[in-house]
Design a protein around this motif. Structure first.
Motif, PDB file in Angstrom:
ATOM      1  N   ILE A  39       0.831  -1.212   0.000  1.00 44.16           N
ATOM      2  CA  ILE A  39       0.000   0.000   0.000  1.00 44.16           C
ATOM      3  C   ILE A  39       0.869   1.267   0.000  1.00 44.16           C
ATOM      4  CG2 ILE A  39      -1.966  -1.133   1.079  1.00 44.16           C
ATOM      5  CD1 ILE A  39      -1.130   0.103   3.735  1.00 44.16           C
ATOM      6  N   TYR A  40       2.044   1.210   0.646  1.00 47.46           N
ATOM      7  CA  TYR A  40       3.018   2.306   0.638  1.00 47.46           C
ATOM      8  C   TYR A  40       4.403   1.702   0.372  1.00 47.46           C
ATOM      9  CZ  TYR A  40      -0.569   5.101   3.058  1.00 47.46           C
ATOM     10  OH  TYR A  40      -1.725   5.765   3.414  1.00 47.46           O
ATOM     11  N   PRO A  41       4.790   1.519  -0.875  1.00 44.31           N
ATOM     12  CA  PRO A  41       6.119   0.930  -1.144  1.00 44.31           C
ATOM     13  C   PRO A  41       7.227   1.845  -0.622  1.00 44.31           C
ATOM     14  CG  PRO A  41       4.735   0.918  -3.116  1.00 44.31           C
ATOM     15  CD  PRO A  41       4.050   1.788  -2.117  1.00 44.31           C
ATOM     16  N   MET A  42       7.827   1.467   0.488  1.00 39.13           N
ATOM     17  CA  MET A  42       8.839   2.286   1.150  1.00 39.13           C
ATOM     18  C   MET A  42      10.210   2.031   0.503  1.00 39.13           C
ATOM     19  SD  MET A  42       9.593   2.524   5.212  1.00 39.13           S
ATOM     20  CE  MET A  42      11.014   3.362   5.885  1.00 39.13           C
ATOM     21  N   VAL A  43      10.677   3.024  -0.246  1.00 40.88           N
ATOM     22  CA  VAL A  43      11.956   2.886  -0.955  1.00 40.88           C
ATOM     23  C   VAL A  43      13.088   3.605  -0.229  1.00 40.88           C
ATOM     24  CG1 VAL A  43      10.829   2.591  -3.180  1.00 40.88           C
ATOM     25  CG2 VAL A  43      11.408   4.895  -2.398  1.00 40.88           C
ATOM     26  N   GLY A  44      12.767   4.380   0.802  1.00 38.11           N
ATOM     27  CA  GLY A  44      13.801   5.105   1.541  1.00 38.11           C
ATOM     28  C   GLY A  44      13.316   5.509   2.912  1.00 38.11           C
ATOM     29  N   ASN A  45      14.276   5.916   3.760  1.00 37.67           N
ATOM     30  CA  ASN A  45      13.960   6.323   5.116  1.00 37.67           C
ATOM     31  C   ASN A  45      14.829   7.520   5.487  1.00 37.67           C
ATOM     32  OD1 ASN A  45      13.239   6.546   7.804  1.00 37.67           O
ATOM     33  ND2 ASN A  45      14.351   4.711   8.463  1.00 37.67           N
ATOM     34  N   ALA A  46      14.194   8.669   5.700  1.00 41.09           N
ATOM     35  CA  ALA A  46      14.907   9.880   6.105  1.00 41.09           C
ATOM     36  C   ALA A  46      15.125   9.832   7.614  1.00 41.09           C
ATOM     37  CB  ALA A  46      14.127  11.125   5.688  1.00 41.09           C
ATOM     38  N   LYS A  47      16.202   9.206   8.031  1.00 44.22           N
ATOM     39  CA  LYS A  47      16.439   8.965   9.455  1.00 44.22           C
ATOM     40  C   LYS A  47      16.672  10.261  10.234  1.00 44.22           C
ATOM     41  CE  LYS A  47      18.380   4.348   8.695  1.00 44.22           C
ATOM     42  NZ  LYS A  47      19.535   3.453   8.908  1.00 44.22           N
ATOM     43  N   THR A  48      17.368  11.210   9.624  1.00 46.47           N
ATOM     44  CA  THR A  48      17.614  12.475  10.331  1.00 46.47           C
ATOM     45  C   THR A  48      16.315  13.206  10.605  1.00 46.47           C
ATOM     46  OG1 THR A  48      19.769  12.664   9.244  1.00 46.47           O
ATOM     47  CG2 THR A  48      18.850  14.659  10.233  1.00 46.47           C
ATOM     48  N   LEU A  49      15.448  13.266   9.608  1.00 47.04           N
ATOM     49  CA  LEU A  49      14.150  13.909   9.786  1.00 47.04           C
ATOM     50  C   LEU A  49      13.301  13.141  10.794  1.00 47.04           C
ATOM     51  CD1 LEU A  49      12.331  16.219   8.889  1.00 47.04           C
ATOM     52  CD2 LEU A  49      11.558  14.799   6.971  1.00 47.04           C
ATOM     53  N   ALA A  50      13.419  11.843  10.818  1.00 49.23           N
ATOM     54  CA  ALA A  50      12.665  11.039  11.779  1.00 49.23           C
ATOM     55  C   ALA A  50      13.089  11.345  13.207  1.00 49.23           C
ATOM     56  CB  ALA A  50      12.838   9.557  11.464  1.00 49.23           C
ATOM     57  N   ARG A  51      14.413  11.513  13.433  1.00 50.17           N
ATOM     58  CA  ARG A  51      14.887  11.843  14.775  1.00 50.17           C
ATOM     59  C   ARG A  51      14.406  13.219  15.206  1.00 50.17           C
ATOM     60  NH1 ARG A  51      19.707   9.204  13.020  1.00 50.17           N
ATOM     61  NH2 ARG A  51      20.596  11.229  12.402  1.00 50.17           N
ATOM     62  N   LEU A  52      14.388  14.168  14.272  1.00 51.27           N
ATOM     63  CA  LEU A  52      13.913  15.506  14.613  1.00 51.27           C
ATOM     64  C   LEU A  52      12.431  15.498  14.989  1.00 51.27           C
ATOM     65  CD1 LEU A  52      15.724  17.626  11.842  1.00 51.27           C
ATOM     66  CD2 LEU A  52      16.293  17.492  14.294  1.00 51.27           C
ATOM     67  N   LEU A  53      11.662  14.658  14.333  1.00 47.76           N
ATOM     68  CA  LEU A  53      10.219  14.586  14.604  1.00 47.76           C
ATOM     69  C   LEU A  53       9.888  13.643  15.752  1.00 47.76           C
ATOM     70  CD1 LEU A  53       8.845  14.494  10.935  1.00 47.76           C
ATOM     71  CD2 LEU A  53       8.890  16.445  12.499  1.00 47.76           C
ATOM     72  N   GLY A  54      10.874  12.880  16.202  1.00 47.87           N
ATOM     73  CA  GLY A  54      10.639  11.958  17.306  1.00 47.87           C
ATOM     74  C   GLY A  54       9.821  10.742  16.925  1.00 47.87           C
ATOM     75  N   ILE A  55       9.978  10.277  15.680  1.00 42.71           N
ATOM     76  CA  ILE A  55       9.249   9.101  15.209  1.00 42.71           C
ATOM     77  C   ILE A  55      10.251   8.031  14.782  1.00 42.71           C
ATOM     78  CG2 ILE A  55       7.161  10.343  14.526  1.00 42.71           C
ATOM     79  CD1 ILE A  55       8.196  10.490  11.698  1.00 42.71           C
ATOM     80  N   PRO A  56       9.844   6.770  14.742  1.00 43.86           N
ATOM     81  CA  PRO A  56      10.809   5.695  14.439  1.00 43.86           C
ATOM     82  C   PRO A  56      11.405   5.780  13.040  1.00 43.86           C
ATOM     83  CG  PRO A  56       8.798   4.823  15.421  1.00 43.86           C
ATOM     84  CD  PRO A  56       8.534   6.243  15.089  1.00 43.86           C
ATOM     85  N   TYR A  57      10.686   6.269  12.077  1.00 44.98           N
ATOM     86  CA  TYR A  57      11.162   6.347  10.693  1.00 44.98           C
ATOM     87  C   TYR A  57      10.353   7.406   9.954  1.00 44.98           C
ATOM     88  CZ  TYR A  57       7.022   3.444  10.181  1.00 44.98           C
ATOM     89  OH  TYR A  57       5.733   2.971  10.260  1.00 44.98           O
ATOM     90  N   PHE A  58      10.926   7.927   8.887  1.00 45.73           N
ATOM     91  CA  PHE A  58      10.198   8.852   8.013  1.00 45.73           C
ATOM     92  C   PHE A  58      10.208   8.228   6.618  1.00 45.73           C
ATOM     93  CE2 PHE A  58       9.451  12.392   5.192  1.00 45.73           C
ATOM     94  CZ  PHE A  58       8.504  13.147   5.871  1.00 45.73           C
ATOM     95  N   PRO A  59       9.079   7.683   6.162  1.00 45.99           N
ATOM     96  CA  PRO A  59       9.074   6.916   4.922  1.00 45.99           C
ATOM     97  C   PRO A  59       9.182   7.797   3.678  1.00 45.99           C
ATOM     98  CG  PRO A  59       6.854   7.120   5.764  1.00 45.99           C
ATOM     99  CD  PRO A  59       7.745   7.737   6.796  1.00 45.99           C
ATOM    100  N   ILE A  60       9.866   7.264   2.693  1.00 49.83           N
ATOM    101  CA  ILE A  60       9.926   7.867   1.362  1.00 49.83           C
ATOM    102  C   ILE A  60       9.391   6.825   0.390  1.00 49.83           C
ATOM    103  CG2 ILE A  60      11.404   8.809  -0.439  1.00 49.83           C
ATOM    104  CD1 ILE A  60      13.320   9.720   1.724  1.00 49.83           C
ATOM    105  N   THR A  61       8.319   7.162  -0.292  1.00 49.44           N
ATOM    106  CA  THR A  61       7.686   6.256  -1.253  1.00 49.44           C
ATOM    107  C   THR A  61       7.673   6.923  -2.627  1.00 49.44           C
ATOM    108  OG1 THR A  61       5.416   7.093  -0.994  1.00 49.44           O
ATOM    109  CG2 THR A  61       6.198   5.511   0.651  1.00 49.44           C
ATOM    110  N   PRO A  62       7.291   6.219  -3.679  1.00 48.53           N
ATOM    111  CA  PRO A  62       7.218   6.844  -5.007  1.00 48.53           C
ATOM    112  C   PRO A  62       6.279   8.045  -5.076  1.00 48.53           C
ATOM    113  CG  PRO A  62       7.204   4.460  -5.221  1.00 48.53           C
ATOM    114  CD  PRO A  62       7.100   4.766  -3.763  1.00 48.53           C
ATOM    115  N   THR A  63       5.336   8.158  -4.154  1.00 45.17           N
ATOM    116  CA  THR A  63       4.369   9.265  -4.183  1.00 45.17           C
ATOM    117  C   THR A  63       4.489  10.215  -3.001  1.00 45.17           C
ATOM    118  OG1 THR A  63       2.728   7.871  -3.062  1.00 45.17           O
ATOM    119  CG2 THR A  63       2.703   7.881  -5.479  1.00 45.17           C
ATOM    120  N   PHE A  64       5.194   9.823  -1.953  1.00 43.74           N
ATOM    121  CA  PHE A  64       5.336  10.671  -0.757  1.00 43.74           C
ATOM    122  C   PHE A  64       6.820  10.828  -0.413  1.00 43.74           C
ATOM    123  CE2 PHE A  64       5.632  11.368   3.813  1.00 43.74           C
ATOM    124  CZ  PHE A  64       4.711  12.383   4.004  1.00 43.74           C
ATOM    125  N   PRO A  65       7.259  12.082  -0.143  1.00 45.70           N
ATOM    126  CA  PRO A  65       6.503  13.354  -0.042  1.00 45.70           C
ATOM    127  C   PRO A  65       6.379  14.112  -1.362  1.00 45.70           C
ATOM    128  CG  PRO A  65       8.728  13.680   0.731  1.00 45.70           C
ATOM    129  CD  PRO A  65       8.646  12.237   0.339  1.00 45.70           C
TER     130      PRO A  65
END
Length: 348
Positions: free
Chosen positions: A257-283
């Motif tokens: 449903i959300y093909p996760m092709v990347g993870n913005a780890k630095t942005l995830a740490r700033l937001l306090g979440i486990p991961y920040f997904p990068i998909t073909p359509t998001f962001p």
């Protein structure tokens, strides 16, 4: 000799003539032999009219109800009763915050179109969940957002003969988010801790757990349908203490449903979440990229693994916990591979 009476030729004696009475109006004899066709026709015409007048006319057929009007009336009555209960406070909330009335009437109604129409979830093996008593459903986790847990909840409620509700164990992050926290509590979810899970199982509830946690839901698309580690097997210990069966569950379709092709780890740490997904359509597409792909889902429940045959001290046996945890994990993984071979397409 007396004179003979002369009878004119062609005439009959008067005494030998037979008078034929003619029935006139009302059936009385008339003296004249001449027919009165006009009167006879009028009498014959009046007979059927008199008979028809004696029969009362049939009442008109009642109007047929419009198609679907009964369904709308029933839905309207249910809606009004629900509003009355909410206004008067005539509903119950348990000590975990579970609001059965709100979940049944509102939350399930909102999730059901997503399950039935969008993801077209196919459910197999629902009979492996017992009709009564506690049971622990253990499932794989994936999809970037925890939609698989919500679809699992709808699948159990709508397909089980007893309409059982699944009480999911959720991560701490769920209960610190505004709005999400309240909705999760009202839907029957609770914190993923052994104490809460054991209490629910002892009350005879169906409890759902996804041991992969964030490692499963946030794994890259290249590792789809490869189960992550199941932690330390705490769910097995909880099932052993409560004597509840463990039901393995495999979910196919959520990985795409959300093909996760990347993870913005630095942005995830700033937001306090486990991961920040990068998909073909998001962001890339902004909010539009948050719309999940309409994949075809299959949820299969395996045969339950009984735990009531073990003694109470078995919950502290690390070898037994390891063996049962590995058995559940291998069952789910094997079923995932089998379902992947059987499906025709990701979307159909």
């Amino acid at each position: 000799m007396a004179d003979a009476k002369v009878i004119p030729f062609g005439e009959e004696p008067r005494s030998s003539r037979r008078k034929v009475p003619r029935l006139g109006r009302g059936g009385r004899s008339q003296g004249s032999l001449k027919p009165v066709p006009q009167q006879r026709d009028e009498a014959l015409e009046q007979r059927p009219q008199t008979a028809a007048a004696a029969v009362p006319p049939l009442p008109p057929d009642p109007p047929k109800p419009a198609p679907g009007s009964g369904d709308w009336e029933r839905k309207l009555a249910h809606g009004l009763n629900f509003l009355r209960r909410r206004i008067t406070g005539d509903y119950e909330v348990d000590d975990f915050g579970y609001d059965h009335d709100l979940t049944e009437q509102v939350l399930m109604s909102l999730l059901r179109p997503l399950s039935d129409k969008y993801f077209r979830v196919e459910v197999k093996g629902i009979e492996n969940i017992p009709d009564s008593g506690g049971a622990l459903v253990v499932a794989n986790h994936s999809g970037v957002l925890p939609l698989d847990g919500l679809m699992l909840q709808v699948a159990v409620h709508d397909n089980h003969p007893a309409k059982r509700h699944l009480r999911l164990l959720a991560a701490d992050l769920v209960f610190v988010l505004p709005v999400i926290n309240e909705l999760a509590r009202k839907a029957g979810h609770t914190l993923a801790c052994a104490e809460d899970a054991q209490l629910l199982l002892e009350r005879g509830e169906v409890v759902g757990v996804m041991p992969e946690g964030f490692k499963g839901i946030g794994k890259p698309f290249s590792e789809r349908y490869k189960l992550q580690r199941f932690g330390r097997g705490g769910f097995v210990s909880t099932a052993l203490r409560a004597g509840a069966p463990i039901v393995p569950c495999s979910i196919v379709g959520a990985e795409e449903i959300y093909p996760m092709v990347g993870n913005a780890k630095t942005l995830a740490r700033l937001l306090g979440i486990p991961y920040f997904p990068i998909t073909p359509t998001f962001p890339l597409l902004g909010p539009l990229g948050a719309v999940p792909l309409p994949t075809k889902w299959t949820i299969q429940f395996g045969e339950p693994i009984p735990t009531d045959g073990h003694p109470p001290e078995a919950a502290d046996d690390p070898m037994l916990m390891f063996n049962l945890t590995d058995q559940v994990r291998e069952t789910i993984q094997h079923t995932l591979y089998k379902l992947l071979v059987q499906r025709r397409s990701v979307f159909f």
